[in-house]
Structure formats: C-alpha cells, structure tokens
Design an enzyme around this catalytic site. Structure first.
Site, PDB file in Angstrom:
ATOM      1  CE  LYS A  51      -6.248   1.859  -0.382  1.00  0.00           C
ATOM      2  NZ  LYS A  51      -6.768   2.073   0.986  1.00  0.00           N
ATOM      3  CE  LYS A  56      -3.477   2.422   2.425  1.00  0.00           C
ATOM      4  NZ  LYS A  56      -4.692   2.341   3.673  1.00  0.00           N
TER       5      LYS A  56
HETATM    6  C1  PBG Z   1      -7.085   3.607   5.572  1.00  0.00           C
HETATM    7  C2  PBG Z   1      -7.503   3.574   4.186  1.00  0.00           C
HETATM    8  C3  PBG Z   1      -7.534   4.297   3.206  1.00  0.00           C
HETATM    9  C4  PBG Z   1      -8.131   3.628   2.112  1.00  0.00           C
HETATM   10  C5  PBG Z   1      -8.325   2.567   2.580  1.00  0.00           C
HETATM   11  N1  PBG Z   1      -8.113   2.273   3.750  1.00  0.00           N
HETATM   12  C6  PBG Z   1      -6.949   5.896   3.189  1.00  0.00           C
HETATM   13  C7  PBG Z   1      -5.550   5.923   3.558  1.00  0.00           C
HETATM   14  O1  PBG Z   1      -4.852   5.078   3.676  1.00  0.00           O
HETATM   15  O2  PBG Z   1      -5.232   7.215   4.026  1.00  0.00           O
HETATM   16  C8  PBG Z   1      -8.207   4.275   0.889  1.00  0.00           C
HETATM   17  C9  PBG Z   1      -9.026   3.706  -0.064  1.00  0.00           C
HETATM   18  C10 PBG Z   1      -9.687   4.689  -1.096  1.00  0.00           C
HETATM   19  O3  PBG Z   1      -8.867   5.836  -1.564  1.00  0.00           O
HETATM   20  O4  PBG Z   1     -10.458   4.493  -1.896  1.00  0.00           O
HETATM   21  N2  PBG Z   1      -6.912   2.757   6.436  1.00  0.00           N
END
Ligand code: PBG
Length: 332
Positions: A256, A202
């Site tokens: 991601k 991620k």
């Molecule tokens: C946070 C989380 C995020 C997303 C999913 N879980 C945002 C972040 O890491 O700040 C992002 C999902 C999206 O942008 O559609 N645990």
C-alpha cells in the site's frame, strides 16, 4: 520464459494481436469481481448516506445503509467488503477506548452485515487512528508513538472484531510485533479460522490525503507517520516486513499504496508466493476521478487498466473504491 524465437518475418508478434478473439486467447491475466475488496466508510446515525468531498462518488453510510451496500456488493459478485469507521472529534480520545468498544461503528456493522448477508466476507481495519485524538495509529506518549502498549490495544480491538464476526482482520498500523500478538490472541480465544491480511508493506504516503478526510482524521493528525510507515525509497525493507509478518501468522499480505508500488507487489509475490493484495488508495482513486471529470482521460478505461495492472504485477486481489463500478462493468 522461453527465449527461443524465430527471426522476422517468421515471427511477427502482431499476428496474435490482430483481432479481439485472438487477443482473448493469448491474454495472460484476468480480472474478476471476486478479486475485489470494497473499502466502505461507516458512521453513526440512521438512514445516512453522505458523499465524501475529497472522494467523488464515495459515501459515508450509517450501519443500516452499510447493510444495503453489502447486499449490493454480494449481488455484483464482489469478493469482500472492508469497513472503516468515520469518527467525529467527539468520538476520539487519548486512550482510544472506542477502538475496542463492542458497539463501535465497525462492530455494529459487522454484526448487521453478517445477519443480513452471511456469505459476504467482512474485513476490518485495526489501527488506533480513527479513535485517537491526535490521528496517530498508536498511542502517543511524550511525543513518541509507542509500540508495545499500542500492540496490546490492537489485540483487544482485533478480538472485539472477531467476536462480532469479522472474517479478515486487517492491521494497518505498522507497529512491530502486532501480527504475532493478534494471532496468539485469536488462537487463545478460539477464533481459529479468522484470517489476518497484514498491511505488511505500508508506505508513509501523501496518496492517503483524501482518506484522512473521509475518516475525519486530517484535521486531527499532528505531525506525520514516518516513524512507523515505510520510507518510499525502500524496497528490500518491504521483503523483510512481509517475511516477518508471514512468520508471525499472517495469512495474506498487502502492499500500500498500489499503482506507484507495483514493483513491490511483484517482488513480494515472486519471493514468497503468498496471497498478495494491493490497496489502490484514496489519492489514486481521486486522481483518476478528477482527471476524468475534466475530460482528460476516459474514466472507465483507466479504471479497468489500473486494476488489470495489479493482476499483471502478481496480486491476488485489490482493495479499491472502484469495486462496485468495476464489478458492474465486468458483468457487462
Ligand atoms: C490508517 C489507514 C489509512 C488508510 C487505511 N488505513 C491512512 C493512514 O495511514 O493515514 C489509507 C487508505 C486510503 O488512502 O485509501 N490506519
């Protein structure tokens, strides 16, 4: 791949593109509704469906309305639903206790969906950000996002979700050691069949902007997430993270964001052969919606092309806000 090929004109690669029937015969990848995981936002209250301003067409729903959405997803053949809580500032604390409250939005939604639509696969989010006063995925102590005490809290959070009936636990926090700790906790409590889909690779991405509005975190977040989410410049590091999470007991792994990181999807799939998912995140979704709204692109065709790209890159499935729209199109 067979490198032997007759020279032109014996080989004319256009022959197999000449009509739709032939193109269908030689098509290398298929997309189906069963490949899709639909991320949905659950909030408090009753009878509430409200549109998220930064994500046109995406709603926040109270638990009763989430159940209807799950039924809709099942009717469309969608593979799974993934729950994210929307929390107001009054629901956020420094100790993040809401995250493992058996009656938080997510856990109530899991029970309600499992009661009404038992066959729907329910995935969750494990991270402290939606319950944290400062919007971070871990506890903040003297300005540091601390790892090990956060992991202990994430285990509690995951166990409450498993108790509520979650099928797939989705740790999205990027703390070190959390997959092993959650897996050990699940085994110890007898949740042997609960799956973990690790957000293994991620990235610290600006494409999450609209999501942070959706969950109420954008005003809350202090600083950035670069000490735990990955540097977009890195690729080998993604393989090390995936290897680590699989070794700790992840059943499936995720990359991601999605489309800008297809090279990572392909490397992960080729290296490990494990079920690999991509998250087409909020910014990717909203960019397509915004471009389509001005008439610059054809929304449906770009949506389907972007989803097929994930299959081509080796993904088993895709988390996407387009899930119901795509499933409806796939139905014909
Ligand atoms: C946070 C989380 C995020 C997303 C999913 N879980 C945002 C972040 O890491 O700040 C992002 C999902 C999206 O942008 O559609 N645990």
């Amino acid at each position: 791949m067979n490198p032997i090929q007759a020279p032109f004109p014996a080989t004319r690669l256009r022959r197999v593109r000449q009509n739709a029937g032939v193109r269908a015969l030689v098509r290398e990848n298929e997309l189906s509704a069963g490949d899709l995981i639909w991320p949905v936002f659950v909030r408090g209250g009753d009878g509430i469906v409200e549109e998220i301003p930064s994500m046109p067409g995406v709603m926040r729903r109270s638990v009763d309305r989430i159940v209807e959405a799950a039924q809709e997803a099942a009717d469309l053949g969608i593979g799974a639903i993934c729950l994210f809580p929307y929390t107001g500032i009054e629901e956020r604390t420094e100790d993040c206790a809401g995250a493992w409250d058996p009656d938080n939005h997510t856990n109530r939604a899991i029970r309600a969906i499992k009661a009404a639509v038992p066959d729907m696969v329910v995935m969750t989010d494990v991270a402290l950000d939606t319950y944290n006063i400062n919007g971070h995925d871990g506890f903040v102590v003297d300005g540091e996002i601390v790892n090990d005490t956060t992991v202990a809290a994430l285990v509690q959070m995951a166990l409450e979700q498993a108790r509520a009936g979650a099928d797939i636990i989705g740790p999205s926090d990027m703390m070190d050691g959390r997959i092993g700790a959650i897996r050990a906790g699940l085994e110890a409590q007898g949740h042997r069949n609960v799956m973990i889909l690790s957000y293994a690779a991620k990235y610290a991405s600006a494409f999450y902007g609209p999501f942070r509005d959706a969950v109420g975190a954008s005003s809350a977040l202090t600083g950035d997430k670069k000490t735990y989410q990955m540097d977009p410049a890195n690729s080998d590091e993604a393989l090390r993270l995936v290897a680590r999470d699989l070794a700790e007991g992840a059943d499936m792994v995720m990359v991601k964001p999605g489309l800008p990181y297809l090279d990572i999807c392909r490397r992960v799939k080729d290296t490990f052969g494990a079920p690999t998912f991509a998250y087409q995140v909020s910014g990717e979704y909203s960019m397509i919606k915004a471009a389509a709204a001005t008439g610059m692109i054809d929304e449906q065709r770009v949506m389907m092309e972007s989803l097929m790209a994930f299959k081509r890159a080796g993904c088993s499935g895709i988390l996407t806000y387009f899930a119901p729209a795509a499933a409806r199109l796939l139905r014909g």
